[in-house]
Design a protein around this motif. Structure first.
Motif, PDB file in Angstrom:
ATOM      1  N   MET A 129       0.569  -1.303   0.363  1.00 47.87           N
ATOM      2  CA  MET A 129      -0.392  -0.333  -0.072  1.00 47.87           C
ATOM      3  C   MET A 129       0.690   0.746   0.294  1.00 47.87           C
ATOM      4  O   MET A 129       0.394   2.410   0.261  1.00 47.87           O
ATOM      5  N   GLY A 130       2.013   1.320   0.343  1.00 49.92           N
ATOM      6  CA  GLY A 130       2.920   2.345   0.814  1.00 49.92           C
ATOM      7  C   GLY A 130       3.170   3.143   1.503  1.00 49.92           C
ATOM      8  O   GLY A 130       3.586   3.717   1.688  1.00 49.92           O
ATOM      9  N   HIS A 131       3.160   2.386   2.080  1.00 50.58           N
ATOM     10  CA  HIS A 131       3.283   2.651   4.017  1.00 50.58           C
ATOM     11  C   HIS A 131       4.702   2.854   4.121  1.00 50.58           C
ATOM     12  O   HIS A 131       5.557   1.775   4.114  1.00 50.58           O
ATOM     13  N   GLU A 132       5.127   3.839   5.044  1.00 49.72           N
ATOM     14  CA  GLU A 132       6.903   4.311   5.014  1.00 49.72           C
ATOM     15  C   GLU A 132       7.058   4.765   6.503  1.00 49.72           C
ATOM     16  O   GLU A 132       7.917   4.150   6.661  1.00 49.72           O
ATOM     17  N   THR A 133       6.214   4.682   6.981  1.00 48.32           N
ATOM     18  CA  THR A 133       6.517   4.857   8.417  1.00 48.32           C
ATOM     19  C   THR A 133       5.371   4.135   9.268  1.00 48.32           C
ATOM     20  O   THR A 133       4.604   3.538   9.158  1.00 48.32           O
ATOM     21  N   PHE A 134       5.963   3.302   9.577  1.00 50.07           N
ATOM     22  CA  PHE A 134       5.418   2.206  11.477  1.00 50.07           C
ATOM     23  C   PHE A 134       6.045   2.842  13.091  1.00 50.07           C
ATOM     24  O   PHE A 134       6.982   3.239  13.347  1.00 50.07           O
ATOM     25  N   ILE A 135       4.780   3.204  13.759  1.00 54.84           N
ATOM     26  CA  ILE A 135       5.156   3.545  15.252  1.00 54.84           C
ATOM     27  C   ILE A 135       4.249   2.059  15.554  1.00 54.84           C
ATOM     28  O   ILE A 135       2.976   1.717  15.675  1.00 54.84           O
ATOM     29  N   LEU A 136       5.697   1.950  15.962  1.00 53.74           N
ATOM     30  CA  LEU A 136       5.457   0.043  16.770  1.00 53.74           C
ATOM     31  C   LEU A 136       4.665   0.628  18.715  1.00 53.74           C
ATOM     32  O   LEU A 136       4.795   1.628  19.192  1.00 53.74           O
ATOM     33  N   ASP A 137       4.167  -0.234  18.657  1.00 53.86           N
ATOM     34  CA  ASP A 137       3.351  -0.354  20.335  1.00 53.86           C
ATOM     35  C   ASP A 137       4.724  -0.411  21.039  1.00 53.86           C
ATOM     36  O   ASP A 137       5.743  -0.283  21.227  1.00 53.86           O
ATOM     37  N   VAL A 138       4.712   0.281  22.399  1.00 53.60           N
ATOM     38  CA  VAL A 138       5.488  -0.036  23.229  1.00 53.60           C
ATOM     39  C   VAL A 138       5.662  -1.555  23.634  1.00 53.60           C
ATOM     40  O   VAL A 138       5.034  -2.155  24.418  1.00 53.60           O
ATOM     41  N   PRO A 139       7.056  -1.206  23.476  1.00 57.13           N
ATOM     42  CA  PRO A 139       7.996  -2.543  23.831  1.00 57.13           C
ATOM     43  C   PRO A 139       7.981  -2.840  25.315  1.00 57.13           C
ATOM     44  O   PRO A 139       7.910  -2.605  26.176  1.00 57.13           O
ATOM     45  N   ARG A 140       8.177  -4.404  25.255  1.00 52.99           N
ATOM     46  CA  ARG A 140       8.038  -5.045  27.121  1.00 52.99           C
ATOM     47  C   ARG A 140       9.280  -5.382  27.193  1.00 52.99           C
ATOM     48  O   ARG A 140       9.659  -5.613  28.127  1.00 52.99           O
ATOM     49  N   SER A 141      10.626  -5.238  26.175  1.00 55.80           N
ATOM     50  CA  SER A 141      11.496  -5.552  26.627  1.00 55.80           C
ATOM     51  C   SER A 141      12.655  -5.861  25.089  1.00 55.80           C
ATOM     52  O   SER A 141      12.053  -5.225  24.264  1.00 55.80           O
ATOM     53  N   GLU A 142      13.487  -5.622  25.172  1.00 54.66           N
ATOM     54  CA  GLU A 142      14.451  -5.340  24.250  1.00 54.66           C
ATOM     55  C   GLU A 142      14.821  -6.566  23.340  1.00 54.66           C
ATOM     56  O   GLU A 142      14.584  -6.043  21.752  1.00 54.66           O
ATOM     57  N   GLU A 143      14.113  -7.307  23.700  1.00 51.23           N
ATOM     58  CA  GLU A 143      14.026  -8.559  22.596  1.00 51.23           C
ATOM     59  C   GLU A 143      12.862  -8.725  21.381  1.00 51.23           C
ATOM     60  O   GLU A 143      13.015  -8.523  20.547  1.00 51.23           O
ATOM     61  N   ASP A 144      12.100  -7.911  21.865  1.00 49.51           N
ATOM     62  CA  ASP A 144      10.913  -7.565  21.110  1.00 49.51           C
ATOM     63  C   ASP A 144      11.236  -6.547  19.531  1.00 49.51           C
ATOM     64  O   ASP A 144      10.667  -7.163  18.132  1.00 49.51           O
ATOM     65  N   PHE A 145      12.249  -6.054  19.755  1.00 50.69           N
ATOM     66  CA  PHE A 145      12.716  -5.447  18.048  1.00 50.69           C
ATOM     67  C   PHE A 145      13.465  -6.354  17.080  1.00 50.69           C
ATOM     68  O   PHE A 145      12.962  -6.512  16.190  1.00 50.69           O
TER      69      PHE A 145
END
Length: 362
Positions: free
Chosen positions: A334-350
């Protein structure tokens, strides 16, 4: 750089080196997409005690910085601590991360916003992003004496942001005779360094929100439907992004077990959500609530239980890397270029988010 690549997001801002004709996606030499910006989300203050909250903000900010995120969204509403002070705290514990500060016009004059941006730039040499919020909960606005109708609030945001942008660009003094704001020969001191000029995002999915984003050159951030229901990009002239949570693991069962452990049913939260629905005139809030009634089967990665239980304000994708990647592929097309991820619970989530995106781009 080793830490950034380990967590899997850093390379997603690489410069383009080739073009993948099969996928239609510009790629860098390491196989990651260019022109994507990833933001995490700062924990809201809520009922957290001050000491715990400061530690949570510090942890999430440092994880996000190490993962290579462009920035971090900082919420604002009547029930939260001031986002500008939180933004300052984030800058002090990170090296590159840019706070994406939610800005509600009812709270302060546009000159004050511009002054805060240039002051933080002067003190820290850090670029900020501004997330322009037109609405919010109706009772919050009523408490502040604001009765402006939904679409007119976006007209107000356009005037508001135009003044901020004019002040931050420098050069000629700013004069505007609008319906909501009037300024004459207004200058900003100290001037903002050109490379620190803020990026602008616009919350909302209504026609009024998209028109405002187009006028301002802002990224229109939406709360997506399942990717198969989104169709094609509605307005090619507007840069768009999505706000979403992701819980992905190598096995679907593992991802769902984690999802249910993080977001168990909460009757109090459900009642709060129902009350919020009654006092909100935001298009995205009603759209997500309507989707939530169409309960997804367990095998579908699109999940709205956290939203229904008032634990977050965005949909989640849950499942194996491949299942989540199929949904992400639809959003990428669809062409989305920005992604705002929800609050991470740990560094591993990324690391898991990065793996899901890599699978999507194969």
């Amino acid at each position: 750089m080793k830490t950034l690549r380990r967590l899997g997001l850093a390379g997603m801002r690489s410069k383009p080196d080739c073009y993948n004709r099969a996928s239609g996606v510009h790629m860098s030499r390491d196989g990651l997409p260019r022109q994507f910006e990833f933001f995490s989300t700062c924990p809201p203050s809520g009922d957290t005690d001050p000491v715990s909250y400061v530690q949570q903000v510090t942890d999430v900010a440092r994880w996000s910085d190490a993962a290579g995120c462009t920035g971090i969204l900082v919420y604002t509403d009547n029930g939260l601590v001031d986002p500008w002070l939180v933004a300052d705290a984030i800058i002090r514990v990170t090296e590159r991360l840019s706070p994406l500060v939610a800005v509600q016009p009812v709270y302060m004059h546009p000159y004050t916003v511009a002054k805060l941006v240039t002051t933080l730039g002067f003190l820290h040499g850090r670029r900020l992003f501004l997330n322009m919020v037109a609405g919010g909960f109706r009772n919050d606005l009523d408490a502040l004496g604001d009765s402006t109708e939904h679409d007119r609030r976006y007209d107000r945001v356009v005037e508001y942001t135009t003044i901020i942008q004019g002040l931050l660009r420098g050069g000629e003094p700013v004069t505007l005779e609008g319906d909501f704001y009037q300024v004459k020969n207004l200058r900003l001191v100290p001037p903002l360094r050109r490379e620190l000029f803020p990026g602008i995002t616009m919350s909302g999915s209504s026609p009024a929100a998209l028109a405002a984003a187009k006028h301002l050159g802002a990224v229109a951030v939406q709360y997506p439907k399942p990717s198969g229901e989104n169709g094609t990009k509605g307005n090619p002239d507007v840069h768009t992004g999505i706000r979403i949570g992701i819980i992905a693991r190598s096995r679907s069962e593992e991802a769902w077990e984690l999802a249910h452990a993080r977001f168990p049913p909460d009757r109090k939260g459900q009642l709060t959500h129902q009350l919020a629905m009654k006092v909100s005139d935001s298009s995205w809030h009603h759209q997500l609530s309507a989707l939530a009634k169409e309960s997804a089967e367990r095998g579908n990665p699109y999940w709205l239980v956290p939203f229904e239980n008032y634990k977050t304000f965005c949909p989640y994708l849950v499942g194996s890397y491949e299942q989540v990647a199929r949904e992400l592929t639809g959003y990428l097309k669809m062409g989305h270029e920005t992604f705002i991820l929800d609050v991470p619970r740990s560094e591993e989530d990324f690391a898991h988010v990065g793996e899901a995106f890599r699978v999507a781009l194969r």
